[in-house]
Design a protein around this motif. Sequence first.
Motif, PDB file in Angstrom:
ATOM      1  N   PHE A   1      51.361  32.174  41.348  1.00 39.00           N
ATOM      2  CA  PHE A   1      51.026  31.650  40.027  1.00 39.00           C
ATOM      3  C   PHE A   1      51.501  32.652  38.986  1.00 39.00           C
ATOM      4  CE2 PHE A   1      48.368  31.508  36.282  1.00 39.00           C
ATOM      5  CZ  PHE A   1      48.532  30.188  35.913  1.00 39.00           C
ATOM      6  N   ARG A   2      52.426  32.214  38.134  1.00 37.34           N
ATOM      7  CA  ARG A   2      52.926  33.068  37.062  1.00 37.34           C
ATOM      8  C   ARG A   2      53.589  32.200  36.007  1.00 37.34           C
ATOM      9  NH1 ARG A   2      58.681  34.244  38.021  1.00 37.34           N
ATOM     10  NH2 ARG A   2      59.218  33.300  39.993  1.00 37.34           N
ATOM     11  N   PRO A   3      53.580  32.678  34.764  1.00 33.24           N
ATOM     12  CA  PRO A   3      54.264  31.933  33.711  1.00 33.24           C
ATOM     13  C   PRO A   3      55.773  32.172  33.773  1.00 33.24           C
ATOM     14  CG  PRO A   3      53.324  33.931  32.801  1.00 33.24           C
ATOM     15  CD  PRO A   3      52.880  33.855  34.240  1.00 33.24           C
ATOM     16  N   ALA A   4      56.514  31.222  33.278  1.00 35.67           N
ATOM     17  CA  ALA A   4      57.948  31.402  33.055  1.00 35.67           C
ATOM     18  C   ALA A   4      58.108  31.678  31.570  1.00 35.67           C
ATOM     19  CB  ALA A   4      58.710  30.146  33.456  1.00 35.67           C
ATOM     20  N   PHE A   5      58.821  32.739  31.228  1.00 42.01           N
ATOM     21  CA  PHE A   5      58.929  33.082  29.811  1.00 42.01           C
ATOM     22  C   PHE A   5      60.267  33.728  29.504  1.00 42.01           C
ATOM     23  CE2 PHE A   5      56.639  36.436  32.053  1.00 42.01           C
ATOM     24  CZ  PHE A   5      57.343  37.575  31.718  1.00 42.01           C
ATOM     25  N   ALA A   6      60.616  33.669  28.230  1.00 40.72           N
ATOM     26  CA  ALA A   6      61.840  34.293  27.724  1.00 40.72           C
ATOM     27  C   ALA A   6      61.555  34.818  26.324  1.00 40.72           C
ATOM     28  CB  ALA A   6      62.981  33.288  27.690  1.00 40.72           C
ATOM     29  N   GLY A   7      62.170  35.929  25.988  1.00 38.01           N
ATOM     30  CA  GLY A   7      62.022  36.492  24.652  1.00 38.01           C
ATOM     31  C   GLY A   7      60.750  37.282  24.447  1.00 38.01           C
ATOM     32  N   MET A   8      60.148  37.759  25.520  1.00 40.59           N
ATOM     33  CA  MET A   8      58.905  38.524  25.416  1.00 40.59           C
ATOM     34  C   MET A   8      59.179  40.000  25.723  1.00 40.59           C
ATOM     35  SD  MET A   8      56.921  36.115  24.616  1.00 40.59           S
ATOM     36  CE  MET A   8      56.793  34.355  24.752  1.00 40.59           C
ATOM     37  N   VAL A   9      58.474  40.874  25.007  1.00 38.64           N
ATOM     38  CA  VAL A   9      58.596  42.309  25.232  1.00 38.64           C
ATOM     39  C   VAL A   9      57.744  42.717  26.423  1.00 38.64           C
ATOM     40  CG1 VAL A   9      58.183  44.584  24.220  1.00 38.64           C
ATOM     41  CG2 VAL A   9      59.068  42.736  22.797  1.00 38.64           C
ATOM     42  N   THR A  10      56.522  42.215  26.464  1.00 37.56           N
ATOM     43  CA  THR A  10      55.616  42.497  27.583  1.00 37.56           C
ATOM     44  C   THR A  10      54.641  41.330  27.726  1.00 37.56           C
ATOM     45  OG1 THR A  10      54.100  44.109  28.560  1.00 37.56           O
ATOM     46  CG2 THR A  10      53.942  43.777  26.188  1.00 37.56           C
ATOM     47  N   THR A  11      54.151  41.135  28.949  1.00 35.67           N
ATOM     48  CA  THR A  11      53.225  40.039  29.235  1.00 35.67           C
ATOM     49  C   THR A  11      52.119  40.538  30.154  1.00 35.67           C
ATOM     50  OG1 THR A  11      54.984  38.411  29.004  1.00 35.67           O
ATOM     51  CG2 THR A  11      53.046  37.715  30.225  1.00 35.67           C
ATOM     52  N   LEU A  12      50.886  40.160  29.831  1.00 32.36           N
ATOM     53  CA  LEU A  12      49.724  40.463  30.671  1.00 32.36           C
ATOM     54  C   LEU A  12      49.219  39.152  31.249  1.00 32.36           C
ATOM     55  CD1 LEU A  12      47.305  42.215  31.700  1.00 32.36           C
ATOM     56  CD2 LEU A  12      46.195  41.685  29.519  1.00 32.36           C
ATOM     57  N   LEU A  13      49.083  39.098  32.573  1.00 33.50           N
ATOM     58  CA  LEU A  13      48.526  37.935  33.270  1.00 33.50           C
ATOM     59  C   LEU A  13      47.227  38.357  33.928  1.00 33.50           C
ATOM     60  CD1 LEU A  13      48.553  35.115  34.678  1.00 33.50           C
ATOM     61  CD2 LEU A  13      49.945  36.181  36.472  1.00 33.50           C
ATOM     62  N   GLU A  14      46.169  37.598  33.667  1.00 35.40           N
ATOM     63  CA  GLU A  14      44.878  37.819  34.331  1.00 35.40           C
ATOM     64  C   GLU A  14      44.448  36.510  34.976  1.00 35.40           C
ATOM     65  OE1 GLU A  14      43.077  41.121  31.224  1.00 35.40           O
ATOM     66  OE2 GLU A  14      42.479  39.026  31.014  1.00 35.40           O
ATOM     67  N   VAL A  15      43.900  36.594  36.194  1.00 35.39           N
ATOM     68  CA  VAL A  15      43.419  35.424  36.930  1.00 35.39           C
ATOM     69  C   VAL A  15      41.935  35.626  37.215  1.00 35.39           C
ATOM     70  CG1 VAL A  15      43.600  34.100  39.074  1.00 35.39           C
ATOM     71  CG2 VAL A  15      45.673  34.976  37.966  1.00 35.39           C
ATOM     72  N   TYR A  16      41.145  34.578  36.974  1.00 35.18           N
ATOM     73  CA  TYR A  16      39.689  34.621  37.151  1.00 35.18           C
ATOM     74  C   TYR A  16      39.233  33.487  38.054  1.00 35.18           C
ATOM     75  CZ  TYR A  16      39.846  37.580  33.006  1.00 35.18           C
ATOM     76  OH  TYR A  16      40.127  38.589  32.112  1.00 35.18           O
ATOM     77  N   ASP A  17      38.119  33.712  38.769  1.00 36.19           N
ATOM     78  CA  ASP A  17      37.514  32.620  39.529  1.00 36.19           C
ATOM     79  C   ASP A  17      36.631  31.800  38.590  1.00 36.19           C
ATOM     80  OD1 ASP A  17      35.048  33.942  39.279  1.00 36.19           O
ATOM     81  OD2 ASP A  17      35.042  34.670  41.333  1.00 36.19           O
ATOM     82  N   THR A  18      35.994  30.748  39.116  1.00 40.97           N
ATOM     83  CA  THR A  18      35.206  29.850  38.262  1.00 40.97           C
ATOM     84  C   THR A  18      33.932  30.495  37.714  1.00 40.97           C
ATOM     85  OG1 THR A  18      34.157  28.928  40.229  1.00 40.97           O
ATOM     86  CG2 THR A  18      36.045  27.739  39.332  1.00 40.97           C
ATOM     87  N   TRP A  19      33.535  31.642  38.257  1.00 38.97           N
ATOM     88  CA  TRP A  19      32.353  32.350  37.760  1.00 38.97           C
ATOM     89  C   TRP A  19      32.732  33.447  36.759  1.00 38.97           C
ATOM     90  CZ3 TRP A  19      33.025  30.844  42.800  1.00 38.97           C
ATOM     91  CH2 TRP A  19      32.154  29.846  43.226  1.00 38.97           C
ATOM     92  N   GLY A  20      34.012  33.602  36.505  1.00 38.87           N
ATOM     93  CA  GLY A  20      34.468  34.559  35.512  1.00 38.87           C
ATOM     94  C   GLY A  20      34.827  35.932  36.047  1.00 38.87           C
ATOM     95  N   ALA A  21      34.839  36.107  37.365  1.00 38.88           N
ATOM     96  CA  ALA A  21      35.226  37.398  37.942  1.00 38.88           C
ATOM     97  C   ALA A  21      36.751  37.507  37.975  1.00 38.88           C
ATOM     98  CB  ALA A  21      34.666  37.542  39.351  1.00 38.88           C
ATOM     99  N   MET A  22      37.267  38.647  37.496  1.00 36.64           N
ATOM    100  CA  MET A  22      38.710  38.842  37.516  1.00 36.64           C
ATOM    101  C   MET A  22      39.174  39.080  38.944  1.00 36.64           C
ATOM    102  SD  MET A  22      41.244  41.599  35.700  1.00 36.64           S
ATOM    103  CE  MET A  22      40.716  41.247  34.058  1.00 36.64           C
ATOM    104  N   LEU A  23      40.189  38.312  39.367  1.00 36.00           N
ATOM    105  CA  LEU A  23      40.736  38.418  40.710  1.00 36.00           C
ATOM    106  C   LEU A  23      42.071  39.149  40.741  1.00 36.00           C
ATOM    107  CD1 LEU A  23      40.113  34.731  41.824  1.00 36.00           C
ATOM    108  CD2 LEU A  23      38.629  36.720  42.184  1.00 36.00           C
ATOM    109  N   TYR A  24      42.793  39.098  39.633  1.00 34.26           N
ATOM    110  CA  TYR A  24      44.156  39.629  39.623  1.00 34.26           C
ATOM    111  C   TYR A  24      44.555  39.952  38.191  1.00 34.26           C
ATOM    112  CZ  TYR A  24      49.221  39.820  40.335  1.00 34.26           C
ATOM    113  OH  TYR A  24      50.526  40.220  40.376  1.00 34.26           O
TER     114      TYR A  24
END
Length: 143
Positions: A71-94
């Motif tokens: 799971f990741r976004p496709a993007f162009a023209g960005m300097v930097t990107t932060l991706l965070e993934v959470y479960d349904t209870w709000g705990a960060m997984l990645y």
Amino acid sequence: MLWDFGDGSTSSETHPLHTYKQVGTYQVLLTVFYDYGCNYTYPIDLQISKGHEIIVPNGFTPNNDGINDSFRPAFAGMVTTLLEVYDTWGAMLYAEEGKTIKGWDGFIKNKPAENGNYFYRIITQPFNTSEPIVLNGPFTLIK
């Protein structure tokens, strides 16, 4: 010579620089004036875009078939990107940040995650503005 940039701005410079403030299609006209009152106008339609793009999938299938395995976004023209993934209870997984993103592989603590809904938050910085783009929403893991 006269440049008409199609947004109300004009210039009589030989090599003008112009910045458009809005996304859109503009008809640019270059008029060259010759001796004895003759002139020639050359038109061109110019498409102005944001200069950056980001697309976020709504699901992925981490089954090692080489298609849609993370799971990741496709993007162009960005300097930097932060991706965070959470479960349904709000705990960060990645979390991952950089100029390129490899994405979440669907594992939690080295074990395959369950089928279901997860949430993402993306903060990305376009190259042409100081305002970051913040996106968030649900996505589905399907095995």
